[in-house]
Design a protein around this motif. Structure first.
Motif, PDB file in Angstrom:
ATOM      1  N   UNK A 322      -5.492   3.265  17.704  1.00  0.00           N
ATOM      2  CA  UNK A 322      -6.052   1.956  17.359  1.00  0.00           C
ATOM      3  C   UNK A 322      -5.305   1.304  16.211  1.00  0.00           C
ATOM      4  N   UNK A 323      -4.804   2.140  15.289  1.00  0.00           N
ATOM      5  CA  UNK A 323      -4.056   1.634  14.133  1.00  0.00           C
ATOM      6  C   UNK A 323      -2.747   0.952  14.566  1.00  0.00           C
ATOM      7  N   UNK A 324      -2.200   1.413  15.702  1.00  0.00           N
ATOM      8  CA  UNK A 324      -0.958   0.815  16.220  1.00  0.00           C
ATOM      9  C   UNK A 324      -1.156  -0.660  16.578  1.00  0.00           C
ATOM     10  N   UNK A 327      -4.066  -5.480  13.148  1.00  0.00           N
ATOM     11  CA  UNK A 327      -3.254  -6.595  12.639  1.00  0.00           C
ATOM     12  C   UNK A 327      -3.091  -6.589  11.129  1.00  0.00           C
ATOM     13  N   UNK A 328      -4.164  -6.274  10.385  1.00  0.00           N
ATOM     14  CA  UNK A 328      -4.064  -6.379   8.916  1.00  0.00           C
ATOM     15  C   UNK A 328      -3.478  -5.103   8.305  1.00  0.00           C
ATOM     16  N   UNK A 329      -2.203  -4.847   8.658  1.00  0.00           N
ATOM     17  CA  UNK A 329      -1.493  -3.676   8.103  1.00  0.00           C
ATOM     18  C   UNK A 329      -0.483  -4.167   7.085  1.00  0.00           C
ATOM     19  N   UNK A 330      -0.161  -3.278   6.138  1.00  0.00           N
ATOM     20  CA  UNK A 330       0.895  -3.632   5.183  1.00  0.00           C
ATOM     21  C   UNK A 330       2.233  -3.687   5.921  1.00  0.00           C
ATOM     22  N   UNK A 331       3.159  -4.405   5.345  1.00  0.00           N
ATOM     23  CA  UNK A 331       4.502  -4.518   5.935  1.00  0.00           C
ATOM     24  C   UNK A 331       5.152  -3.141   6.043  1.00  0.00           C
ATOM     25  N   UNK A 332       4.949  -2.313   5.008  1.00  0.00           N
ATOM     26  CA  UNK A 332       5.546  -0.961   4.995  1.00  0.00           C
ATOM     27  C   UNK A 332       5.000  -0.119   6.139  1.00  0.00           C
ATOM     28  N   UNK A 333       3.676  -0.181   6.351  1.00  0.00           N
ATOM     29  CA  UNK A 333       3.060   0.590   7.435  1.00  0.00           C
ATOM     30  C   UNK A 333       3.525   0.056   8.793  1.00  0.00           C
ATOM     31  N   UNK A 336       6.978   1.359   9.402  1.00  0.00           N
ATOM     32  CA  UNK A 336       6.974   2.806   9.688  1.00  0.00           C
ATOM     33  C   UNK A 336       6.519   3.058  11.130  1.00  0.00           C
ATOM     34  N   UNK A 337       5.501   2.317  11.567  1.00  0.00           N
ATOM     35  CA  UNK A 337       5.020   2.445  12.952  1.00  0.00           C
ATOM     36  C   UNK A 337       6.102   1.975  13.925  1.00  0.00           C
ATOM     37  N   UNK A 338       6.752   0.871  13.565  1.00  0.00           N
ATOM     38  CA  UNK A 338       7.832   0.350  14.410  1.00  0.00           C
ATOM     39  C   UNK A 338       8.946   1.354  14.606  1.00  0.00           C
ATOM     40  N   UNK A 339       9.279   2.091  13.551  1.00  0.00           N
ATOM     41  CA  UNK A 339      10.360   3.092  13.639  1.00  0.00           C
ATOM     42  C   UNK A 339      10.005   4.236  14.588  1.00  0.00           C
ATOM     43  N   UNK A 340       8.703   4.498  14.781  1.00  0.00           N
ATOM     44  CA  UNK A 340       8.301   5.564  15.708  1.00  0.00           C
ATOM     45  C   UNK A 340       8.774   5.268  17.125  1.00  0.00           C
TER      46      UNK A 340
END
Length: 342
Positions: A322-324, A327-333, A336-340
């Motif tokens: 669900x975290x993926x 919408x209200x995630x930090x840019x860093x998070x 990091x998810x994008x790199x996965x």
């Protein structure tokens, strides 16, 4: 016993043994037999996966003999849904039948499975804790090292004289807090324990449903560790609290740790993921935790390895997925998810 065995439970029942199954990957946790059957039949995911595997201890004994029980330590691969890969279990069962036939207990069984690819040896801490827990379950006396450990924790031989205290003695003491004055002695001793005792002790207490009074002491100890920027003391407190009866106190310490200056420390984050994973079943706390992992700069692999570890746990998986999409995630998070997936 027939040549075709569908489950380990059938193999053990067919050999005329009494048996118990434990998960020993994260905490040492007894698995209910009905639950174990649904795991074996791949009807339900393995509840406590670690590194893509189920880490099991199967304790069994011949119901007609009064000899010491046998233990198999087994490691089986899990699929992407954390369900048991049945082919591996079948392979193990066939190897057992080939090597031992129906006689899986007794002298003829000794050493026959030493080179089996599914058999492993737990680390010294886990082995000591498991041995201590088995003796409690079987109502057997503790090891020969227990009394000296009791003497040590009572303060009578001096807390600096830790070299003579055996690891198995520490394990026996930790698993018998409801015996004698063990609990009150530990509470008095805690602030005086050197690291050489504190670290193995916390590795034992993480398998114990410690009482609320000890959890209260550990929460205060952990909060002081945060104020003192003491990572080692904080991780010891987190580990020791992690299976306690008062899970709310464990939650308090996890929250305090995540919002502190130690909240991005790799040891703290890995301890929470590995031992306090129940607290991460809360979606908001999981979000904060994963954000802290993303903010960690020193170990590039920390975020992907923690993600892979937690997404395999059935109670955490839906919240992490669900975290993926959140919408209200930090840019860093978000990065990091994008790199996965890059």
């Amino acid at each position: 016993m027939s040549e075709h065995v569908a489950t380990l439970g059938q193999l053990l029942d067919g050999a005329g043994t009494q048996w118990r199954a434990f998960d020993i990957g994260r905490h040492i946790t007894k698995l209910d037999k009905k639950q174990f059957l649904t795991i074996e039949q791949a009807q339900t995911p393995y509840p406590y996966p670690l590194g893509g595997h189920a880490w099991l201890a199967i304790q069994f004994w011949d119901s007609k003999a009064s000899k010491e029980p046998y233990v198999w330590f087994l490691k089986f691969p899990l699929d992407e849904q954390s369900k048991l890969v049945s082919a591996s279990r079948d392979h193990f069962a066939n190897m057992v039948i080939e090597a031992l036939g129906t006689e899986i207990t007794g002298e003829q069984a000794d050493g026959k499975l030493d080179n089996n690819p599914y058999v492993f040896t737990p680390n010294a801490n886990k082995l000591a804790a498991f041995n201590a827990q088995l003796k409690v379950l079987l109502k057997q006396p503790a090891s020969q090292y227990y009394e000296h450990a009791q003497l040590y924790f009572s303060g009578k031989i001096g807390f600096d004289n830790w070299q003579s205290v055996a690891l198995q003695g520490i394990a026996d003491f930790a698993l018998r807090l409801d015996n004698d004055a063990n609990l009150s002695n530990l509470q008095k001793a805690w602030a005086h324990l050197p690291l050489e005792v504190l670290q193995p002790l916390s590795a034992m207490l993480e398998h114990v449903e410690i009482p609320t009074s000890l959890s209260e002491l550990l929460l205060a100890y952990g909060q002081a560790a945060i104020e003192n920027n003491d990572t080692i003391a904080l991780t010891a407190a987190l580990r020791s609290l992690s299976k306690g009866q008062a899970q709310g106190l464990s939650t308090q310490l996890v929250d305090a740790a995540l919002s502190s200056s130690l909240g991005n420390d790799s040891d703290v984050l890995l301890t929470i993921a590995g031992r306090c994973f129940v607290q991460l079943e809360d979606p908001e706390r999981l979000h904060i935790f994963m954000d802290n992992c993303a903010q960690h700069q020193e170990i590039a692999e920390l975020f992907p390895s923690v993600f892979a570890d937690l997404v395999a746990i059935p109670t955490i998986r839906p919240h992490l997925l669900g975290l993926l999409r959140k919408e209200n995630r930090s840019e860093t998070l978000a990065r990091a998810i994008g790199r996965l997936f890059s």
